[in-house]
Design an enzyme around this catalytic site. Structure first.
Site, mmCIF file in Angstrom:
data_model
loop_
_atom_site.group_PDB
_atom_site.id
_atom_site.type_symbol
_atom_site.label_atom_id
_atom_site.label_comp_id
_atom_site.label_asym_id
_atom_site.label_seq_id
_atom_site.Cartn_x
_atom_site.Cartn_y
_atom_site.Cartn_z
ATOM 1 N N ARG A 281 -4.772 3.243 19.331
ATOM 2 C CA ARG A 281 -4.282 4.570 19.729
ATOM 3 C C ARG A 281 -4.787 5.042 21.084
ATOM 4 N NH1 ARG A 281 -5.373 7.253 13.944
ATOM 5 N NH2 ARG A 281 -3.610 6.356 12.824
ATOM 6 N N HIS B 35 -0.624 17.322 3.893
ATOM 7 C CA HIS B 35 -1.707 18.003 4.602
ATOM 8 C C HIS B 35 -1.298 19.433 4.926
ATOM 9 C CE1 HIS B 35 -3.798 14.340 4.958
ATOM 10 N NE2 HIS B 35 -3.722 14.114 6.248
ATOM 11 N N CYS C 12 -2.456 11.081 11.107
ATOM 12 C CA CYS C 12 -1.632 12.030 10.345
ATOM 13 C C CYS C 12 -1.894 13.492 10.703
ATOM 14 C CB CYS C 12 -1.851 11.822 8.848
ATOM 15 S SG CYS C 12 -3.589 11.687 8.360
ATOM 16 N N LYS D 123 -10.299 12.294 16.663
ATOM 17 C CA LYS D 123 -8.911 11.835 16.803
ATOM 18 C C LYS D 123 -7.999 13.008 17.154
ATOM 19 C CE LYS D 123 -8.991 8.070 13.355
ATOM 20 N NZ LYS D 123 -8.683 7.763 11.924
ATOM 21 N N GLN E 68 1.790 13.786 4.360
ATOM 22 C CA GLN E 68 0.884 12.875 5.059
ATOM 23 C C GLN E 68 1.443 11.450 5.117
ATOM 24 O OE1 GLN E 68 -1.209 10.255 3.577
ATOM 25 N NE2 GLN E 68 -1.962 9.775 5.639
ATOM 26 N N GLY F 297 0.823 -1.223 0.000
ATOM 27 C CA GLY F 297 0.000 0.000 0.000
ATOM 28 C C GLY F 297 0.847 1.259 0.000
ATOM 29 N N ALA F 298 0.174 2.407 0.064
ATOM 30 C CA ALA F 298 0.879 3.692 -0.002
ATOM 31 C C ALA F 298 1.858 3.845 1.169
ATOM 32 C CB ALA F 298 -0.130 4.851 -0.009
ATOM 33 N N VAL F 299 1.400 3.500 2.381
ATOM 34 C CA VAL F 299 2.270 3.645 3.558
ATOM 35 C C VAL F 299 3.351 2.565 3.548
ATOM 36 C CG1 VAL F 299 2.348 3.610 6.088
ATOM 37 C CG2 VAL F 299 0.496 4.822 4.910
ATOM 38 N N ARG G 216 -11.248 17.309 3.364
ATOM 39 C CA ARG G 216 -10.417 16.720 2.306
ATOM 40 C C ARG G 216 -10.326 17.710 1.150
ATOM 41 N NH1 ARG G 216 -7.489 12.550 3.534
ATOM 42 N NH2 ARG G 216 -9.227 11.183 4.041
#
Lengths: 345, 345
Positions: B100, B249, B129, B220, B322, B14-16, B242
């Site tokens: 978290r 960000h 993020c 969050k 981000q 994935g992206a991360v 968004r």
């Protein structure tokens, strides 16, 4: 007035000027004669209004002889021609920032402070787009309980920089997707020494920096709100940001009032306010988005909720068309109000 | 530890996950052995790390036998495999929201609250993020004078919705420019029943609505900030939005402190803070913009100015990548901190 007014549009070829024409057609704004004026660069262009072809004339002081209503699209040309037109008996409704803070010039959103129209001396100023859209959400709240504090962050469309701003977003976006270099020439403001891409970017500067590291756009939101709500004690902080959106602004607003208000009371007040609509149903994922508030007359308000810590504060999100309610529509509505109240002779 | 650690990346495709790999290469993160793990759908894919080809394996509890550090890219898979990995002696650094707010799990930004790493019980959570990026600007201020109130409006990149979010922005933008219909399937969140275009638009919803008409993303920012600053009394309000930006960000932040601070003191404190850089020169039109903070390690802070009405308040604008500081980099920095302080055995 018994006959229909003679109307001139100054800056007819720009984004706001063209919107004046669309709105005159859509809203069947009455006129006995229409003149399209612009700077010498645009003179000679042909434009069609209500099926009739017009040639754009170069705007000069004499252009306003016999004109009842001058719809000024904005720009530096207002400074010279505004007083010249007014001197000739033309009522100038001016979209530039030139006269907005002049104590002799009313600054008006017809739904917010129509009472100020009465004391005009020939020129009426149209407020800055971001101020108009914010006040369409806040005036109904102010009427419930006086506003004490506003903290606003804006998400402003490129149309605020005119047709050139709109073209720049489109051109840069196409270049970026092709892997080509973007060549910014307009944003954040044509007259500034540096330019930055807006495609897939955010520019936290609108207009030049003026005082205490705030921009002119940010100070407009402070000063114009004070003038229109007739209360200089309201504590206002603005952060104004350009976003890659074509023509509707959005704003995230924190507002504190003298008294505690319920969300329900705020929703009802906004919905009852002409020109504002509540679009706020979290369960159905309903809230204003600029793509969908574009080309609309009204300003849309959503995400209305109590602050989690201050019972006297509400957070909300407002979006409205920058070229319409933020500019041309508001100016035309001032003229419509004056015609309806027999204030043009 | 004397030998280099055995490292596993969960969600490597994935992206991360891909960013973990880039960062491991760039930062020369040490490992004696590396495993790339993912769900069964991505198992079998080939990926290259530091010139060596790896086959992505399907992640199972046994995958973590003998693994020292598990870098979890996020997602629902963390819930099952986090405790399984921890049980096997693997230190899990988890980018999902699962753990978290668990009182047994430290939530850490190494520059903000490294002291919390020490009490981990096998799992350390990587914050959201938008919280990380905000705290990189606010912790140095909090160290000057305790923060009492935060009002933040975010401008969040589509990378927050992963590779699918990035692809959606690109696809929609291309469709829009060709005059074709946009077909949103991901944003605001894949699991939600409705989807809206993000190209040339803004969506004032990130994640689902959870309480009092606030979204999970907004809560969050409140809850994670309280946990990391160890102060639940800070009054925090967030509006998360968004925007059509790919991977950095930005946030507009109003912050009130117990004492009056000068802009100069704030600038100096932020600049001295590791991982944060002041980019703030109005005269030269210098401020952070997401297009230019992308692919950077640091968070950039500008538009630092006193509130016009509250001498104990500062307004600022922060932007950071981000996928990097907002996700993969912060997680890797937690691992780097633990290695440097001999906390992995």
């Amino acid at each position: 007035m018994t006959k229909e007014p003679v109307v001139a549009i100054l800056g007819a070829t720009g984004a706001v000027g063209q919107e004046f024409i669309r709105l005159i057609e859509e809203r069947k704004f009455p006129y006995s004669k229409l003149k399209l004026l612009a700077s010498y660069r645009s003179a000679g262009k042909k434009m069609t209004v209500n099926g009739e072809e017009y040639t754009v004339e170069e705007a000069k002081p004499e252009s306003f002889d016999g004109v009842d209503i001058g719809l000024f699209a904005g720009g530096s040309i207002s400074k010279e021609l505004g007083p010249e037109a007014a001197k000739r008996g033309c009522i100038v409704i001016d979209n530039s920032s030139t006269f907005r803070m002049d104590p002799n010039v009313p600054l008006v959103v017809p739904e917010v402070n129509p009472e100020d129209i009465a004391w005009h001396k020939g020129i009426i100023a149209n407020p800055n787009c971001s101020t108009i859209i914010m006040l369409m959400a806040l005036k109904p709240i102010h009427d419930l309980s006086p506003i004490k504090r506003i903290i606003v962050s804006t998400y402003q469309a490129v149309s605020g920089a005119g047709k050139e701003g709109i073209d720049e977003l489109r051109d840069e976006t196409e270049a970026y997707l092709k892997g080509e270099e973007m060549q910014p020439k307009i944003l954040p403001s044509k007259s500034l020494p540096k330019h930055y891409p807006i495609a897939f970017n955010l520019i936290p500067q609108i207009d030049k920096f003026v005082e205490k590291d705030y921009t002119k756009e940010e100070m407009k939101m402070v000063n114009e709100t004070h003038k229109m709500l007739h209360d200089d004690s309201i504590a206002i902080t603005a952060t104004t940001v350009r976003v890659p959106v074509f023509r509707s602004h959005a704003e995230s607003v924190y507002v504190e009032t003298a008294d505690e208000l319920t969300v329900d009371a705020v929703r009802k007040a906004i919905d009852a306010f002409p020109g504002a609509q509540v679009q706020d149903n979290p369960a159905e994922m309903e809230y204003p988005m600029p793509l969908f508030t574009s080309e609309k007359y009204d300003c849309y308000v959503g995400r209305i909720r109590k602050d989690l810590y201050n019972p006297k504060a509400i957070n909300l999100w407002v979006s409205g068309d920058q070229i319409r309610k933020g500019a041309a529509l508001n100016a035309l509505q001032i003229a419509e109000y004056m015609l309806a109240h027999d204030m043009i002779h």
